[in-house]
Every structure is written in structure tokens, then in C-alpha cells.
Design a protein around this motif. Structure first.
Motif, mmCIF file in Angstrom:
data_model
loop_
_atom_site.group_PDB
_atom_site.id
_atom_site.type_symbol
_atom_site.label_atom_id
_atom_site.label_comp_id
_atom_site.label_asym_id
_atom_site.label_seq_id
_atom_site.Cartn_x
_atom_site.Cartn_y
_atom_site.Cartn_z
ATOM 1 N N HIS A 212 30.672 50.393 29.675
ATOM 2 C CA HIS A 212 29.411 49.886 29.138
ATOM 3 C C HIS A 212 28.452 49.774 30.328
ATOM 4 N N VAL A 213 27.221 50.318 30.213
ATOM 5 C CA VAL A 213 26.351 50.379 31.400
ATOM 6 C C VAL A 213 26.037 49.005 31.985
ATOM 7 N N HIS A 214 25.947 47.997 31.145
ATOM 8 C CA HIS A 214 25.600 46.673 31.674
ATOM 9 C C HIS A 214 26.846 45.879 32.068
ATOM 10 N N TRP A 215 27.777 45.742 31.134
ATOM 11 C CA TRP A 215 28.929 44.866 31.396
ATOM 12 C C TRP A 215 30.040 45.554 32.185
ATOM 13 N N GLN A 216 29.975 46.880 32.276
ATOM 14 C CA GLN A 216 30.970 47.629 33.044
ATOM 15 C C GLN A 216 32.403 47.418 32.541
ATOM 16 N N VAL A 217 32.540 47.172 31.245
ATOM 17 C CA VAL A 217 33.888 47.125 30.651
ATOM 18 C C VAL A 217 34.006 48.297 29.689
ATOM 19 N N THR A 218 35.240 48.710 29.382
ATOM 20 C CA THR A 218 35.448 49.876 28.523
ATOM 21 C C THR A 218 35.980 49.448 27.156
ATOM 22 N N PRO A 219 35.807 50.293 26.127
ATOM 23 C CA PRO A 219 36.425 50.023 24.832
ATOM 24 C C PRO A 219 37.934 49.768 24.951
ATOM 25 N N ARG A 220 38.595 50.481 25.887
ATOM 26 C CA ARG A 220 40.032 50.265 26.095
ATOM 27 C C ARG A 220 40.317 48.793 26.395
ATOM 28 N N GLN A 221 39.529 48.200 27.297
ATOM 29 C CA GLN A 221 39.740 46.786 27.653
ATOM 30 C C GLN A 221 39.452 45.864 26.470
ATOM 31 N N VAL A 222 38.410 46.190 25.699
ATOM 32 C CA VAL A 222 38.025 45.353 24.551
ATOM 33 C C VAL A 222 39.166 45.309 23.533
ATOM 34 N N VAL A 223 39.661 46.500 23.197
ATOM 35 C CA VAL A 223 40.703 46.610 22.174
ATOM 36 C C VAL A 223 41.975 45.894 22.622
ATOM 37 N N HIS A 224 42.340 46.108 23.870
ATOM 38 C CA HIS A 224 43.591 45.518 24.348
ATOM 39 C C HIS A 224 43.508 43.995 24.372
ATOM 40 N N ALA A 225 42.385 43.470 24.870
ATOM 41 C CA ALA A 225 42.245 42.011 24.976
ATOM 42 C C ALA A 225 42.292 41.357 23.589
ATOM 43 N N LEU A 226 41.607 41.948 22.634
ATOM 44 C CA LEU A 226 41.579 41.355 21.286
ATOM 45 C C LEU A 226 42.945 41.465 20.602
ATOM 46 N N ALA A 227 43.579 42.622 20.719
ATOM 47 C CA ALA A 227 44.887 42.809 20.071
ATOM 48 C C ALA A 227 45.906 41.833 20.662
ATOM 49 N N ARG A 228 45.825 41.642 21.988
ATOM 50 C CA ARG A 228 46.750 40.719 22.648
ATOM 51 C C ARG A 228 46.466 39.280 22.218
ATOM 52 N N ALA A 229 45.194 38.932 22.119
ATOM 53 C CA ALA A 229 44.831 37.574 21.702
ATOM 54 C C ALA A 229 45.413 37.266 20.317
ATOM 55 N N LEU A 230 45.241 38.195 19.378
ATOM 56 C CA LEU A 230 45.720 37.950 18.002
ATOM 57 C C LEU A 230 47.241 37.862 17.973
ATOM 58 N N LYS A 231 47.891 38.685 18.766
ATOM 59 C CA LYS A 231 49.361 38.650 18.821
ATOM 60 C C LYS A 231 49.812 37.282 19.336
ATOM 61 N N GLU A 232 49.187 36.824 20.424
ATOM 62 C CA GLU A 232 49.597 35.538 21.005
ATOM 63 C C GLU A 232 49.255 34.367 20.091
ATOM 64 N N LEU A 233 48.208 34.507 19.296
ATOM 65 C CA LEU A 233 47.815 33.432 18.379
ATOM 66 C C LEU A 233 48.679 33.418 17.121
ATOM 67 N N GLU A 257 43.559 57.846 22.048
ATOM 68 C CA GLU A 257 43.370 57.004 23.250
ATOM 69 C C GLU A 257 43.347 55.519 22.881
ATOM 70 N N THR A 258 42.821 55.217 21.693
ATOM 71 C CA THR A 258 42.800 53.816 21.245
ATOM 72 C C THR A 258 44.225 53.325 20.999
ATOM 73 N N ILE A 259 45.044 54.184 20.378
ATOM 74 C CA ILE A 259 46.450 53.801 20.135
ATOM 75 C C ILE A 259 47.147 53.580 21.481
ATOM 76 N N GLU A 260 46.873 54.455 22.440
ATOM 77 C CA GLU A 260 47.441 54.306 23.790
ATOM 78 C C GLU A 260 47.004 53.006 24.442
ATOM 79 N N ALA A 261 45.693 52.704 24.263
ATOM 80 C CA ALA A 261 45.126 51.511 24.902
ATOM 81 C C ALA A 261 45.850 50.248 24.445
ATOM 82 N N LEU A 262 46.416 50.289 23.247
ATOM 83 C CA LEU A 262 47.083 49.115 22.676
ATOM 84 C C LEU A 262 48.422 48.826 23.369
#
Ligand SMILES: [Zn+2]
Ligand SMILES: [Zn+2]
Length: 563
Positions: A212-233, A257-262
Motif C-alpha cells: 500500500h503506497v501510504h501504509w507500506q503493508v501488503t494484502p498478504r499481511q492484512v489477510v494473515h493478521a485477520l485470519a490469525r486473530a479470528l483463530k485465536e479468538l 497467493e492468498t491461500i498461501e498467505a494464510l
């Protein structure tokens, strides 16, 4: 409360057990039938197939963009519709619309097909009250919603602050849990991960590994963080993912690539038909259904819903502003809306007409059916058209026939753009889904994927949500008009006529979190939002009154609380 016995029907129930048997209902629940017992209502179900009520796990029925779609599609509401007359001549208001139906028509049309629950997949946190109110106005159906995260500025800011090893993961997890609690959601949906925000920074596409040009994070990081959060919750429904590059030729790469990112985390990939495109052939647009199905077959922790397209007029309504902006030139009729509130996500509403003679549309139709038929395990697949994006939910009976009846499928295929009809893999797929498999795709699998153990099945103790279909060779006609439909044991439709309109309940989850996160959130809402932080969270009482006095149906989380 009342009691009912359904005698001699063929129960098709992949969880509670299938076979010819009597089904007894008392006080809204399935009970064991006992010889000599008297029932208030006795129904001869011989020659009928008895299933649990249908559950639509992904259908846009409430919230801002649904309302914008109604507003935009005035022509969809032009035809007069007869008001529903209930027994005793109690008159319900008439309601109309097909691709953007009103709340009442939404409930009536679902119930007439034997569906008893529906889930709105894209509720924006700041708009949650409105989404719940609309769904509460939908008669009969139980409902719930997934709250949108992952393109909101606070999430992206936290993700960027966390650095490569995400040292503030606890904050992200607590923010996720707080948002689910505050908005009374059933799960979390991420739409074009990070991409809706990137669009606001003038990026017009965002690949899975692109920053992302401003936040410098990737969709890969977004997907992984959210999937992990829901799993832990311990939230039963895993991350609901509307992936990157929706509708773009060659987007199968992003999907894989999204499946891999998970990295093995569970997830639900939604309207996957729109994400399974290759670039082969003279038109550089081809089916990647086989590659997609192979990935799903190899990853049992992944589930999908298809988002089948159906020919005719519809309106597409999506949180994916980036992709809807790109598609807006194809609007038919020529008009569209894009909107955002509180910098939380976005939305785009674009009317669309799918045509049999369009190469692209014909191939989309084929790709959806190929996915349905190539994924081996029916428990990983849910039947959807992503209403109204691929077509209105009222086309489900037609879709069921396409899946169950190969000659009918061939007949329809022959009407399509000749290049597609001649060259597709679908032509050689002989599989016809069985009634048992249809029961999985339309009720048992969604119930399981949502964590609703007493729905989607007819075992003793289950909710008495029941659809009774007269067995017919023409599966479209069979699934169009069930003989009887019960909601919590109440007869709500008979032979295609709505007979009662009880208020549905609201499904939601309440994962635990450390309340310290509220300090960060309070600051964020105070500095950047129009609504005061103390007014954001919806309480139980408010949810109940929002939802027309409907029952609250909190679903249990798996592993217990993080707090
Ligand atoms: Zn979506
Ligand atoms: Zn959708």
C-alpha cells in the motif's frame, strides 16, 4: 407452543441422518416421535423430501450499499406486486423488487423457497445499526452479518506499526474482537485486503504482495493478521475473504497467493467464481476453475462459496470501491454510485446485465459451474450467487437444477456464446450433484461453517426450521415451491404462499478481549470520526429493539476468551 408430525417423508439430512422417517416437532424444536402421541398438526409427507431450512451464508440483504442499490434501481421496483394476505386477512404490506428487493420481499421470496436464515457479508462497523435494523425488518429469516475490517485506517495503521514480526498483534486481535462485539457481528469479512484504502491513495490495483503506497503493508499481511486473530479468538466462522483483483483476468494467481498467505490458517473464500480467471486463449480470458478446485481439494481448512452468475438484469453492490470503479464503465443501465463513511471501507453499486451471447459472461457462468462440480468435498462449498452480484437469490432453484441435471445443463450451455460452448471443460464434466450433496451445499455446510450446531440439520434437539419439497424430476420446480416450510416449528409457507411472518432472530458472536484497547479506540474515534465513541457499541437491548424484538442468538466461540 404447538406440535407437528410429518409422516413418511424422505428426510435428507447429512448431519442428523437420512432416510424415510417421521419427524416430530414440539415447541420449536425437533423431538423424538413417540407412538400414540397426539400432535396439533399432522402432515402426510409421503413422496416428499424433507430438509432443514436453507441457510444463505453470503447474501447482501442489509446495510448502506443495499439501500443505495434500491435507490439506484428504481426500475426494479416498478412492477406492482400483490400484497401477501395472511390467514385471518391480516394484511402485510406489499414489497417488491428482484435484484434489489425491499426488506419484506426479501423475506417472502426466501421463505417461499424453503430458506430460513441469511447472512449479510459486508457490514461496515459505523453502519452496523442500520444493517441490523434492515435485517430485523426482513420477516421470518434469522440473520447475522460479517463486519468489514482490513481496509480501515486504524487497522492498517496498527499493522504498519507492528513491523515485520507484528509485535503489536495483541492489539490487532483485541481491536478485531472489540469490533465484532460492538457491531454484533457473526464474523469478519475482508474485502480487497488493504485495497479499498489504497484506492483512496490513488492506487488503481493492489496485488497480494504489493505494498500500500501510504501504509507500506501488503494484502498478504492484512489477510494473515485477520485470519490469525479470528483463530485465536475462537470465532467459529473463519475469516471471510473477498480477495484481491476481483474480476481481473489472471486473478487466479492472486487467489492462490492468498491461500498461501494464510499459511494453513482456516478461511472462507467468497464469491470465488469472480476470482478464478486465467489469461489463456485468443481473448486472454479463460477458466481457472481446475487450478482453483485443486487448491481447495488440497486445503481442507479452506471453504468457498461460488457466487454463480445468472443471465439477466442485476445490480452489483460491493465494498470493493477499487474494482467497482474499474467496472463502472460497463454499468447497464449507465449509472453507478461509490461511497464511503468514516474512512472504514467503501462501496460501489453498479447495475449490470449478464448476457448469454457475451463471451466473458458465458465463461463466467461456465467457471462457476465447473467450480461446483470439480471441488470434491461438498462440505467445503456453499451455494451462492453473491446476491445480487452474480444474480438474485431467487435463481437458486434454477442453479440447483443445473447442478443436478446434466442434460439440462447441456441444453443451457448450447445457448451460450459459441466459442465458450464449444471449448469449455464443463462440457465433459458428467457429475450430477445428489440431493444429499445439495442439502450440504445449501444448509448443512453453511451451518457448520458458521458454528451453528442446531441449524442445518434435523436431529433431535435441532431448531425446527424445515422445508418439505414434493419429489419431482424437474429439480427447479421442486426447489422453487416447497409444499410446507416451518420456522421454529411455525408453518410460514404452504405451496408457495407465505402463511405467517414471525420475527427472525439475530446470530452473533462475542469473543473476549482486553478492554485496554478501548483507550486506543476512544482516541481514534474522537480524533477522526463523526460519531462519539460511547455511542458506537450496540448493546443487547438495543440489538433486540433494532431487530424488531427478534430473539438474540449468540453463538459460542471455540476456545474460550482471550480476556
Ligand atoms: Zn465481496
Ligand atoms: Zn458479496
Amino acid at each position: 407452543m404447538s406440535s407437528v408430525i410429518l409422516r413418511g417423508g424422505t428426510v435428507v439430512d447429512p448431519i442428523g441422518g437420512s432416510g424415510v422417517r417421521d419427524l416430530a416437532v414440539r415447541d420449536g424444536r425437533i423431538v423424538a416421535p413417540r407412538a400414540g402421541e397426539r400432535y396439533d398438526r399432522e402432515i402426510d409427507a409421503a413422496g416428499c423430501v424433507v430438509m432443514a431450512g436453507g441457510i444463505d451464508l453470503h447474501t447482501h440483504i442489509g446495510g448502506g450499499k443495499v439501500n443505495l442499490a434500491r435507490l439506484l434501481m428504481a426500475e426494479d421496483h416498478r412492477q406492482g406486486v400483490e400484497p401477501i394476505v395472511l390467514p385471518g386477512n391480516a394484511l402485510e404490506l406489499a414489497s417488491c423488487g428482484t435484484c434489489a428487493p425491499g426488506t419484506l420481499a426479501t423475506g417472502y421470496r426466501y421463505v417461499e423457497m424453503g430458506y430460513t436464515a441469511a447472512f449479510e457479508p459486508a457490514m461496515v462497523p459505523s453502519n452496523a445499526r442500520h444493517a441490523h435494523m434492515e435485517m430485523g425488518d426482513v420477516p421470518v429469516l434469522d440473520h447475522g452479518a460479517y463486519v468489514m475490517l482490513g481496509s480501515d485506517e486504524l487497522f492498517l495503521e496498527l499493522l504498519a506499526q507492528g513491523g515485520p514480526d507484528l509485535k503489536n498483534f495483541d492489539q490487532i486481535r483485541d481491536y478485531t474482537a472489540w469490533t465484532i462485539n460492538a457491531s454484533k457481528a457473526m464474523g469478519v469479512k475482508v474485502v480487497n485486503p488493504g485495497g479499498i484504502s489504497a484506492f483512496k491513495f490513488n492506487q488503481r490495483k493492489l496485488d497480494v504482495n504489493e505494498p500500500h503506497v501510504h501504509w507500506q503493508v501488503t494484502p498478504r499481511q492484512v489477510v494473515h493478521a485477520l485470519a490469525r486473530a479470528l483463530k485465536e479468538l475462537g470465532v467459529p466462522h473463519p475469516l471471510h475473504i473477498h480477495g484481491s483483483n476481483l474480476g481481473v483476468p489472471g486473478n487466479i494467481r492472486s487467489t492462490l497467493e492468498t491461500i498461501e498467505a494464510l499459511e494453513g490458517l482456516p478461511a472462507h473464500l467468497t464469491h470465488i467464481q469472480f476470482h478464478a480467471y486465467g489469461t489463456e486463449g485468443p481473448k486472454k480470458f479463460s477458466s481457472a476453475a481446475l487450478q482453483l478446485a485443486e487448491a481447495v481439494n488440497a486445503n481442507p481448512q479452506i471453504s468457498i462459496d461460488v457466487g454463480q452468475i445468472m443471465f439477466g438484469q442485476t445490480v452489483t453492490a460491493s465494498g470493493d470501491t477499487m474494482r467497482q470503479f474499474a467496472q463502472s464503465g460497463l454499468a447497464n443501465p449507465r449509472k453507478w454510485v461509490g461511497a464511503d463513511i468514516e474512512l472504514m471501507a467503501g462501496c460501489g453499486v453498479v447495475p449490470f446485465r449478464y448476457r448469454e451471447q457475451s463471451f466473458v459472461n458465458a465463461l463466467q457462468w461456465v467457471i462457476g459451474l465447473e467450480i461446483f462440480l470439480l471441488v470434491k468435498n461438498p462440505w467445503q462449498v456453499v451455494l451462492t450467487t453473491d446476491h445480487p452480484n452474480g444474480g438474485p437469490f431467487t435463481s437458486y432453484p434454477h442453479l440447483i437444477r443445473l447442478l443436478m441435471d446434466r442434460p439440462f445443463r447441456e441444453e443451457q450451455l448450447a445457448k451460450l456464446h459459441p466459442e465458450v460452448a464449444a471449448n469449455c471443460a464443463l462440457k465433459s464434466i458428467t457429475r450430477e450433484l445428489t440431493l444429499e450433496e445439495i442439502a450440504i451445499l445449501t444448509r448443512a455446510a453453511p451451518a457448520k461453517l458458521l458454528g451453528l450446531p442446531d441449524r442445518g440439520q434435523l436431529g433431535v434437539g435441532a431448531a425446527a426450521d424445515i422445508a418439505v419439497y414434493r419429489e419431482k424430476a424437474d429439480r427447479e420446480s421442486m426447489f422453487r415451491t416447497p409444499e410446507w416450510v416451518f420456522k421454529d416449528g411455525v408453518l410460514v409457507a404452504q405451496a408457495g404462499r407465505v402463511t405467517a411472518t414471525p420475527v427472525g432472530g439475530t446470530h452473533f458472536v462475542e469473543p473476549g478481549y482486553d478492554p485496554i484497547i478501548e483507550k486506543t479506540l476512544r482516541r481514534h474515534w474522537q480524533d477522526r470520526a463523526a460519531i462519539a465513541f460511547d455511542n458506537v457499541a450496540i448493546t443487547h437491548d438495543e440489538l433486540c429493539s433494532c431487530c424488531n424484538g427478534g430473539r438474540l442468538l449468540p453463538a459460542a466461540c471455540f476456545s474460550g476468551d482471550a480476556a
